[in-house]
Design a protein around this motif. Structure first.
Motif, PDB file in Angstrom:
ATOM      1  N   PHE A 107      49.718  52.158  44.446  1.00 57.45           N
ATOM      2  CA  PHE A 107      48.593  51.346  43.962  1.00 57.45           C
ATOM      3  C   PHE A 107      48.896  49.858  44.103  1.00 57.45           C
ATOM      4  CE2 PHE A 107      46.847  49.018  40.240  1.00 57.45           C
ATOM      5  CZ  PHE A 107      45.498  49.069  40.581  1.00 57.45           C
ATOM      6  N   ARG A 108      47.958  49.126  44.712  1.00 61.92           N
ATOM      7  CA  ARG A 108      48.112  47.683  44.901  1.00 61.92           C
ATOM      8  C   ARG A 108      46.830  46.943  44.521  1.00 61.92           C
ATOM      9  NH1 ARG A 108      52.375  49.556  45.470  1.00 61.92           N
ATOM     10  NH2 ARG A 108      53.995  49.148  47.014  1.00 61.92           N
ATOM     11  N   GLY A 109      46.017  47.513  43.633  1.00 58.22           N
ATOM     12  CA  GLY A 109      44.784  46.857  43.245  1.00 58.22           C
ATOM     13  C   GLY A 109      43.615  47.269  44.127  1.00 58.22           C
ATOM     14  N   CYS A 110      42.499  46.603  43.927  1.00 57.86           N
ATOM     15  CA  CYS A 110      41.273  46.901  44.669  1.00 57.86           C
ATOM     16  C   CYS A 110      41.371  46.310  46.075  1.00 57.86           C
ATOM     17  CB  CYS A 110      40.057  46.333  43.942  1.00 57.86           C
ATOM     18  SG  CYS A 110      38.505  46.538  44.845  1.00 57.86           S
ATOM     19  N   ALA A 111      41.361  47.156  47.077  1.00 60.89           N
ATOM     20  CA  ALA A 111      41.487  46.686  48.461  1.00 60.89           C
ATOM     21  C   ALA A 111      40.351  45.742  48.835  1.00 60.89           C
ATOM     22  CB  ALA A 111      41.516  47.875  49.416  1.00 60.89           C
ATOM     23  N   MET A 112      39.162  45.980  48.287  1.00 59.63           N
ATOM     24  CA  MET A 112      38.008  45.145  48.643  1.00 59.63           C
ATOM     25  C   MET A 112      38.173  43.719  48.110  1.00 59.63           C
ATOM     26  SD  MET A 112      36.410  47.400  50.266  1.00 59.63           S
ATOM     27  CE  MET A 112      37.327  48.924  50.376  1.00 59.63           C
ATOM     28  N   LEU A 113      38.538  43.611  46.842  1.00 62.75           N
ATOM     29  CA  LEU A 113      38.702  42.275  46.269  1.00 62.75           C
ATOM     30  C   LEU A 113      39.941  41.587  46.833  1.00 62.75           C
ATOM     31  CD1 LEU A 113      37.629  42.684  42.540  1.00 62.75           C
ATOM     32  CD2 LEU A 113      36.273  42.122  44.553  1.00 62.75           C
ATOM     33  N   ASN A 114      40.988  42.368  47.103  1.00 62.60           N
ATOM     34  CA  ASN A 114      42.153  41.789  47.766  1.00 62.60           C
ATOM     35  C   ASN A 114      41.753  41.187  49.104  1.00 62.60           C
ATOM     36  OD1 ASN A 114      43.678  42.798  45.656  1.00 62.60           O
ATOM     37  ND2 ASN A 114      44.601  44.459  46.831  1.00 62.60           N
ATOM     38  N   ALA A 115      40.951  41.925  49.847  1.00 56.47           N
ATOM     39  CA  ALA A 115      40.522  41.461  51.170  1.00 56.47           C
ATOM     40  C   ALA A 115      39.648  40.219  51.071  1.00 56.47           C
ATOM     41  CB  ALA A 115      39.763  42.576  51.887  1.00 56.47           C
ATOM     42  N   ALA A 116      38.746  40.211  50.109  1.00 56.90           N
ATOM     43  CA  ALA A 116      37.861  39.049  49.953  1.00 56.90           C
ATOM     44  C   ALA A 116      38.662  37.809  49.580  1.00 56.90           C
ATOM     45  CB  ALA A 116      36.802  39.341  48.895  1.00 56.90           C
ATOM     46  N   ALA A 117      39.730  37.996  48.792  1.00 59.51           N
ATOM     47  CA  ALA A 117      40.555  36.856  48.402  1.00 59.51           C
ATOM     48  C   ALA A 117      41.387  36.356  49.578  1.00 59.51           C
ATOM     49  CB  ALA A 117      41.463  37.252  47.241  1.00 59.51           C
ATOM     50  N   GLN A 118      41.810  37.277  50.447  1.00 58.65           N
ATOM     51  CA  GLN A 118      42.658  36.907  51.569  1.00 58.65           C
ATOM     52  C   GLN A 118      41.856  36.399  52.760  1.00 58.65           C
ATOM     53  OE1 GLN A 118      45.157  40.343  52.454  1.00 58.65           O
ATOM     54  NE2 GLN A 118      45.421  40.717  50.270  1.00 58.65           N
ATOM     55  N   HIS A 119      40.674  36.976  52.975  1.00 59.32           N
ATOM     56  CA  HIS A 119      39.843  36.649  54.135  1.00 59.32           C
ATOM     57  C   HIS A 119      38.528  36.043  53.667  1.00 59.32           C
ATOM     58  CE1 HIS A 119      42.434  38.240  57.102  1.00 59.32           C
ATOM     59  NE2 HIS A 119      41.519  38.640  57.953  1.00 59.32           N
ATOM     60  N   HIS A 120      38.443  34.743  53.669  1.00 61.73           N
ATOM     61  CA  HIS A 120      37.198  34.096  53.243  1.00 61.73           C
ATOM     62  C   HIS A 120      36.223  34.037  54.414  1.00 61.73           C
ATOM     63  CE1 HIS A 120      38.766  32.938  49.312  1.00 61.73           C
ATOM     64  NE2 HIS A 120      39.887  32.610  49.909  1.00 61.73           N
ATOM     65  N   LEU A 158      30.012  47.471  32.662  1.00 59.12           N
ATOM     66  CA  LEU A 158      30.976  48.510  33.007  1.00 59.12           C
ATOM     67  C   LEU A 158      31.688  48.182  34.321  1.00 59.12           C
ATOM     68  CD1 LEU A 158      28.865  51.654  32.046  1.00 59.12           C
ATOM     69  CD2 LEU A 158      30.857  50.748  30.814  1.00 59.12           C
ATOM     70  N   LEU A 159      30.950  47.574  35.250  1.00 56.61           N
ATOM     71  CA  LEU A 159      31.575  47.139  36.505  1.00 56.61           C
ATOM     72  C   LEU A 159      32.660  46.097  36.233  1.00 56.61           C
ATOM     73  CD1 LEU A 159      31.716  47.026  39.599  1.00 56.61           C
ATOM     74  CD2 LEU A 159      29.867  45.326  39.524  1.00 56.61           C
ATOM     75  N   MET A 160      32.385  45.178  35.308  1.00 56.97           N
ATOM     76  CA  MET A 160      33.390  44.183  34.935  1.00 56.97           C
ATOM     77  C   MET A 160      34.631  44.859  34.363  1.00 56.97           C
ATOM     78  SD  MET A 160      31.016  41.278  33.103  1.00 56.97           S
ATOM     79  CE  MET A 160      29.573  40.600  33.927  1.00 56.97           C
ATOM     80  N   LEU A 161      34.419  45.918  33.589  1.00 55.95           N
ATOM     81  CA  LEU A 161      35.555  46.653  33.029  1.00 55.95           C
ATOM     82  C   LEU A 161      36.355  47.340  34.133  1.00 55.95           C
ATOM     83  CD1 LEU A 161      34.546  48.520  29.735  1.00 55.95           C
ATOM     84  CD2 LEU A 161      36.511  47.021  30.107  1.00 55.95           C
ATOM     85  N   VAL A 162      35.657  47.967  35.076  1.00 55.28           N
ATOM     86  CA  VAL A 162      36.337  48.654  36.175  1.00 55.28           C
ATOM     87  C   VAL A 162      37.211  47.680  36.958  1.00 55.28           C
ATOM     88  CG1 VAL A 162      35.993  49.772  38.410  1.00 55.28           C
ATOM     89  CG2 VAL A 162      34.667  50.526  36.425  1.00 55.28           C
ATOM     90  N   GLU A 163      36.606  46.592  37.409  1.00 51.08           N
ATOM     91  CA  GLU A 163      37.352  45.656  38.250  1.00 51.08           C
ATOM     92  C   GLU A 163      38.383  44.868  37.442  1.00 51.08           C
ATOM     93  OE1 GLU A 163      37.597  45.609  41.336  1.00 51.08           O
ATOM     94  OE2 GLU A 163      35.963  46.979  41.794  1.00 51.08           O
ATOM     95  N   GLY A 164      38.049  44.556  36.189  1.00 54.95           N
ATOM     96  CA  GLY A 164      39.007  43.858  35.343  1.00 54.95           C
ATOM     97  C   GLY A 164      40.227  44.714  35.063  1.00 54.95           C
ATOM     98  N   ALA A 165      40.003  45.991  34.746  1.00 57.25           N
ATOM     99  CA  ALA A 165      41.116  46.897  34.490  1.00 57.25           C
ATOM    100  C   ALA A 165      41.963  47.080  35.743  1.00 57.25           C
ATOM    101  CB  ALA A 165      40.590  48.249  34.009  1.00 57.25           C
ATOM    102  N   THR A 166      41.303  47.145  36.896  1.00 56.83           N
ATOM    103  CA  THR A 166      42.032  47.318  38.159  1.00 56.83           C
ATOM    104  C   THR A 166      42.915  46.107  38.439  1.00 56.83           C
ATOM    105  OG1 THR A 166      40.235  48.704  39.027  1.00 56.83           O
ATOM    106  CG2 THR A 166      41.776  47.766  40.631  1.00 56.83           C
ATOM    107  N   ALA A 167      42.392  44.916  38.172  1.00 61.16           N
ATOM    108  CA  ALA A 167      43.179  43.696  38.379  1.00 61.16           C
ATOM    109  C   ALA A 167      44.351  43.631  37.404  1.00 61.16           C
ATOM    110  CB  ALA A 167      42.295  42.464  38.219  1.00 61.16           C
ATOM    111  N   VAL A 168      44.113  43.982  36.150  1.00 67.91           N
ATOM    112  CA  VAL A 168      45.186  43.956  35.147  1.00 67.91           C
ATOM    113  C   VAL A 168      46.267  44.977  35.518  1.00 67.91           C
ATOM    114  CG1 VAL A 168      45.755  44.486  32.745  1.00 67.91           C
ATOM    115  CG2 VAL A 168      43.764  43.069  33.272  1.00 67.91           C
TER     116      VAL A 168
END
Length: 205
Positions: A107-120, A158-168
């Motif tokens: 597990f390395r976090g959400c691949a989608m948000l990781n990608a958005a942060a890396q590739h603007h 609930l989406l905020m909880l999903v992504e927030g928990a994944t980041a934490v």
């Protein structure tokens, strides 16, 4: 991935095999953490083969993210569906699945948000947005079935909880994160649901 002598080259099969091999490498190392030459060496294809099927490394990244989004959202939707008809059980199943994912050694976090942060870049951000929309559709549907007074609002919370928990879980440790997020989600669902007719009569409303 050498092709055995005498076999027929199937472009779709080759493309799918490259995606399958490249996905864990790009997820673990990050989109910018591995160059094309190293990526090709690690998955056993030539640059020419990669470029023939995806055009560029960015083309591979976009295809990988699209496929991963479809797979992950289908996995969560199936987890909810298998939980039965009770929306509370469906929501609990979503967070149970997430908790298992957080505890996976890769597990390395959400691949989608990781990608958005890396590739603007717009293409990656668009894939990320569609991914979050799929999550939102699933969670809003659960909110609607639970009789929430404002399903879109609850779905977004609930989406905020999903992504927030994944980041934490990715950056601050997994211990207890999944269970804490699950409990918070169920508390939100209970608070947002309309009272039943029987409960209203019982309270004199």
């Amino acid at each position: 991935m050498p092709v055995p002598k005498g076999s027929t080259i199937d472009p779709e099969r080759t493309r799918a095999a490259i995606l399958e091999a490249a996905t864990p490498v790009l997820y673990e190392r990050g989109l910018d953490g591995v160059g094309v030459a190293e990526l090709c060496a690690s998955i056993g294809v030539s640059k020419e083969t990669l470029y023939r099927h995806f055009g560029t490394k960015d083309g591979l990244v976009e295809a990988m993210l699209t496929a991963r989004s479809e797979r992950v959202t289908r996995w969560l939707a199936e987890a909810a569906a298998e939980a039965g008809d009770d929306p509370r059980d469906q929501l609990a199943a979503v967070f149970d699945a997430l908790r298992e994912w957080y505890e996976d050694p890769v597990f390395r976090g959400c691949a989608m948000l990781n990608a958005a942060a890396q590739h603007h870049v717009e293409a990656v951000r668009a894939i990320t947005a569609r991914h979050l929309d799929r999550y939102l559709d699933l969670l809003t549907g659960i909110a609607e079935r639970a009789g929430a007074t404002d399903p879109p609002l609850l779905g977004r919370q609930l989406l905020m909880l999903v992504e927030g928990a994944t980041a934490v879980a990715a950056h601050h440790g997994t211990a207890g994160t999944g269970e804490q997020a699950r409990q918070a989600a169920l508390t939100l669902l209970s608070a947002a649901a309309r009272p039943s007719a029987s409960s209203r009569r019982g309270s004199g409303v």
